[in-house]
Design a protein around this motif. Structure first.
Motif, PDB file in Angstrom:
ATOM      1  N   GLU A  58       0.793  -1.260   0.114  1.00 17.19           N
ATOM      2  CA  GLU A  58       0.062  -0.094  -0.035  1.00 17.19           C
ATOM      3  C   GLU A  58       0.828   1.380  -0.120  1.00 17.19           C
ATOM      4  O   GLU A  58       1.878   1.219   0.585  1.00 17.19           O
ATOM      5  CB  GLU A  58      -0.577   0.171   0.972  1.00 17.19           C
ATOM      6  CG  GLU A  58      -1.838  -1.050   1.457  1.00 17.19           C
ATOM      7  CD  GLU A  58      -1.019  -1.989   2.344  1.00 17.19           C
ATOM      8  OE1 GLU A  58      -2.072  -2.831   2.681  1.00 17.19           O
ATOM      9  OE2 GLU A  58      -0.233  -2.213   2.521  1.00 17.19           O
TER      10      GLU A  58
ATOM     11  N   TYR B  17      -7.063   0.814  -6.297  1.00 17.56           N
ATOM     12  CA  TYR B  17      -7.055   2.344  -5.440  1.00 17.56           C
ATOM     13  C   TYR B  17      -8.340   2.370  -4.428  1.00 17.56           C
ATOM     14  O   TYR B  17      -9.387   1.815  -4.592  1.00 17.56           O
ATOM     15  CB  TYR B  17      -7.022   3.173  -6.699  1.00 17.56           C
ATOM     16  CG  TYR B  17      -5.923   2.942  -7.671  1.00 17.56           C
ATOM     17  CD1 TYR B  17      -6.301   2.198  -8.810  1.00 17.56           C
ATOM     18  CD2 TYR B  17      -4.646   3.697  -7.476  1.00 17.56           C
ATOM     19  CE1 TYR B  17      -5.166   2.295  -9.703  1.00 17.56           C
ATOM     20  CE2 TYR B  17      -3.835   3.454  -8.378  1.00 17.56           C
ATOM     21  CZ  TYR B  17      -4.015   2.977  -9.738  1.00 17.56           C
ATOM     22  OH  TYR B  17      -2.771   2.704 -10.571  1.00 17.56           O
TER      23      TYR B  17
ATOM     24  N   LEU C  84      -5.243   6.146  -1.889  1.00 20.86           N
ATOM     25  CA  LEU C  84      -4.486   4.872  -1.542  1.00 20.86           C
ATOM     26  C   LEU C  84      -4.156   4.109  -2.668  1.00 20.86           C
ATOM     27  O   LEU C  84      -5.373   3.656  -3.587  1.00 20.86           O
ATOM     28  CB  LEU C  84      -4.865   4.185  -0.345  1.00 20.86           C
ATOM     29  CG  LEU C  84      -5.142   4.964   0.911  1.00 20.86           C
ATOM     30  CD1 LEU C  84      -5.761   4.034   2.061  1.00 20.86           C
ATOM     31  CD2 LEU C  84      -3.989   5.824   1.209  1.00 20.86           C
ATOM     32  N   SER C  85      -2.993   3.441  -2.733  1.00 21.89           N
ATOM     33  CA  SER C  85      -2.957   2.547  -4.112  1.00 21.89           C
ATOM     34  C   SER C  85      -2.235   1.179  -3.333  1.00 21.89           C
ATOM     35  O   SER C  85      -1.807   1.082  -2.297  1.00 21.89           O
ATOM     36  CB  SER C  85      -1.637   3.167  -4.756  1.00 21.89           C
ATOM     37  OG  SER C  85      -2.016   4.246  -5.387  1.00 21.89           O
ATOM     38  N   CYS C  86      -2.797   0.186  -4.110  1.00 17.48           N
ATOM     39  CA  CYS C  86      -2.341  -1.118  -3.706  1.00 17.48           C
ATOM     40  C   CYS C  86      -1.754  -1.945  -4.807  1.00 17.48           C
ATOM     41  O   CYS C  86      -2.440  -2.349  -5.574  1.00 17.48           O
ATOM     42  CB  CYS C  86      -3.526  -2.022  -2.881  1.00 17.48           C
ATOM     43  SG  CYS C  86      -3.067  -3.579  -2.515  1.00 17.48           S
TER      44      CYS C  86
ATOM     45  N   THR D 285      -0.895   1.115   5.442  1.00 15.53           N
ATOM     46  CA  THR D 285      -0.518   2.697   5.603  1.00 15.53           C
ATOM     47  C   THR D 285      -1.411   3.376   6.455  1.00 15.53           C
ATOM     48  O   THR D 285      -2.588   3.164   6.546  1.00 15.53           O
ATOM     49  CB  THR D 285      -0.295   3.143   3.968  1.00 15.53           C
ATOM     50  OG1 THR D 285       0.009   4.238   3.824  1.00 15.53           O
ATOM     51  CG2 THR D 285      -1.919   3.156   3.306  1.00 15.53           C
TER      52      THR D 285
ATOM     53  N   TYR E 135      -4.744   1.924   7.199  1.00 15.71           N
ATOM     54  CA  TYR E 135      -5.432   1.163   5.998  1.00 15.71           C
ATOM     55  C   TYR E 135      -4.678   0.060   5.377  1.00 15.71           C
ATOM     56  O   TYR E 135      -3.407   0.009   4.935  1.00 15.71           O
ATOM     57  CB  TYR E 135      -5.808   2.249   4.874  1.00 15.71           C
ATOM     58  CG  TYR E 135      -6.933   2.992   5.444  1.00 15.71           C
ATOM     59  CD1 TYR E 135      -6.889   3.924   6.409  1.00 15.71           C
ATOM     60  CD2 TYR E 135      -8.335   3.011   4.708  1.00 15.71           C
ATOM     61  CE1 TYR E 135      -7.781   4.742   6.808  1.00 15.71           C
ATOM     62  CE2 TYR E 135      -9.157   3.497   5.236  1.00 15.71           C
ATOM     63  CZ  TYR E 135      -9.150   4.580   6.246  1.00 15.71           C
ATOM     64  OH  TYR E 135     -10.083   5.328   6.689  1.00 15.71           O
ATOM     65  N   TYR E 136      -5.468  -1.305   5.202  1.00 18.32           N
ATOM     66  CA  TYR E 136      -4.818  -2.483   4.363  1.00 18.32           C
ATOM     67  C   TYR E 136      -5.585  -2.885   3.285  1.00 18.32           C
ATOM     68  O   TYR E 136      -6.701  -2.694   3.386  1.00 18.32           O
ATOM     69  CB  TYR E 136      -4.880  -3.361   5.639  1.00 18.32           C
ATOM     70  CG  TYR E 136      -4.229  -3.298   6.952  1.00 18.32           C
ATOM     71  CD1 TYR E 136      -4.663  -2.852   7.914  1.00 18.32           C
ATOM     72  CD2 TYR E 136      -2.913  -3.915   6.985  1.00 18.32           C
ATOM     73  CE1 TYR E 136      -4.290  -2.534   9.165  1.00 18.32           C
ATOM     74  CE2 TYR E 136      -2.385  -3.385   8.339  1.00 18.32           C
ATOM     75  CZ  TYR E 136      -2.959  -2.986   9.100  1.00 18.32           C
ATOM     76  OH  TYR E 136      -2.414  -2.912  10.536  1.00 18.32           O
ATOM     77  N   CYS E 137      -4.909  -3.411   1.946  1.00 22.33           N
ATOM     78  CA  CYS E 137      -5.567  -3.959   1.217  1.00 22.33           C
ATOM     79  C   CYS E 137      -5.196  -5.442   1.351  1.00 22.33           C
ATOM     80  O   CYS E 137      -4.274  -5.943   2.143  1.00 22.33           O
ATOM     81  CB  CYS E 137      -4.949  -3.355  -0.041  1.00 22.33           C
ATOM     82  SG  CYS E 137      -3.306  -3.840  -0.453  1.00 22.33           S
TER      83      CYS E 137
ATOM     84  N   THR F 286      -2.998  -3.074  -9.935  1.00 17.56           N
ATOM     85  CA  THR F 286      -3.097  -2.151  -8.840  1.00 17.56           C
ATOM     86  C   THR F 286      -4.499  -1.721  -8.525  1.00 17.56           C
ATOM     87  O   THR F 286      -5.528  -1.651  -9.342  1.00 17.56           O
ATOM     88  CB  THR F 286      -2.213  -0.838  -9.183  1.00 17.56           C
ATOM     89  OG1 THR F 286      -0.847  -1.085  -9.263  1.00 17.56           O
ATOM     90  CG2 THR F 286      -2.591   0.213  -7.854  1.00 17.56           C
TER      91      THR F 286
ATOM     92  N   TRP G 273     -10.432  -3.426   0.762  1.00 18.80           N
ATOM     93  CA  TRP G 273      -9.689  -2.513   1.779  1.00 18.80           C
ATOM     94  C   TRP G 273     -10.393  -2.571   3.124  1.00 18.80           C
ATOM     95  O   TRP G 273     -11.527  -2.547   3.360  1.00 18.80           O
ATOM     96  CB  TRP G 273     -10.041  -0.974   1.253  1.00 18.80           C
ATOM     97  CG  TRP G 273      -9.185  -0.736  -0.038  1.00 18.80           C
ATOM     98  CD1 TRP G 273      -9.479  -0.688  -1.232  1.00 18.80           C
ATOM     99  CD2 TRP G 273      -7.768  -0.391  -0.138  1.00 18.80           C
ATOM    100  NE1 TRP G 273      -8.598  -0.433  -2.117  1.00 18.80           N
ATOM    101  CE2 TRP G 273      -7.473  -0.134  -1.496  1.00 18.80           C
ATOM    102  CE3 TRP G 273      -6.609  -0.059   0.889  1.00 18.80           C
ATOM    103  CZ2 TRP G 273      -6.244   0.297  -1.970  1.00 18.80           C
ATOM    104  CZ3 TRP G 273      -5.535   0.617   0.491  1.00 18.80           C
ATOM    105  CH2 TRP G 273      -5.339   0.456  -0.855  1.00 18.80           C
TER     106      TRP G 273
END
Length: 120
Positions: A6, A82, A20-22, A114, A96-98, A80, A36
């Motif tokens: 993340e 988002y 946020l990106s994962c 993150t 925050y977790y993906c 990815t 998420w």
């Protein structure tokens, strides 16, 4: 194996936005549901939202607490997912977790998280 990383967390003011990106590595995740989650201090981890895999139409799901403010999307070419967060509130403060899994109720792979902090 799938590794998820993340990025994009940080500090925002109430009413502001963060994205946020994962990023996934190790395997293409286009068929996986990407979820998420978040965990605030002293609270249990909670589901924020998810997006199903391409084969099931990329359907999105959201917790009531973020519906209308957060948007989940994915770019399969970039492997990815988002999380666009708008109209942020102090209560959105959390790590925050993906996660990636074969369906919205079961996730096999998790990122490290993150931090998102929203000031009032």
């Amino acid at each position: 194996q799938v590794q998820l990383v993340e990025s994009g967390g940080g500090l925002a003011v109430a009413g502001g936005s963060l994205r946020l990106s994962c990023k996934a590595a190790g395997r293409t995740v286009s068929r996986y549901t990407m979820g998420w989650f978040r965990q605030a201090p002293g609270k249990e981890r909670e589901f924020v939202g998810g997006i199903s895999g391409t084969w099931t139409g990329g359907t999105t799901y959201y917790a009531d607490s973020v519906k209308g403010r957060f948007t989940i999307s994915r770019d399969n070419a970039e492997n990815t997912a988002y999380l666009q967060m708008n109209s942020l509130k102090p209560e959105d403060t959390a790590v925050y977790y993906c996660a990636a899994g074969l369906n919205v109720e079961s996730y096999e792979y998790w990122g490290q998280g993150t931090q998102v902090t929203v000031s009032s």
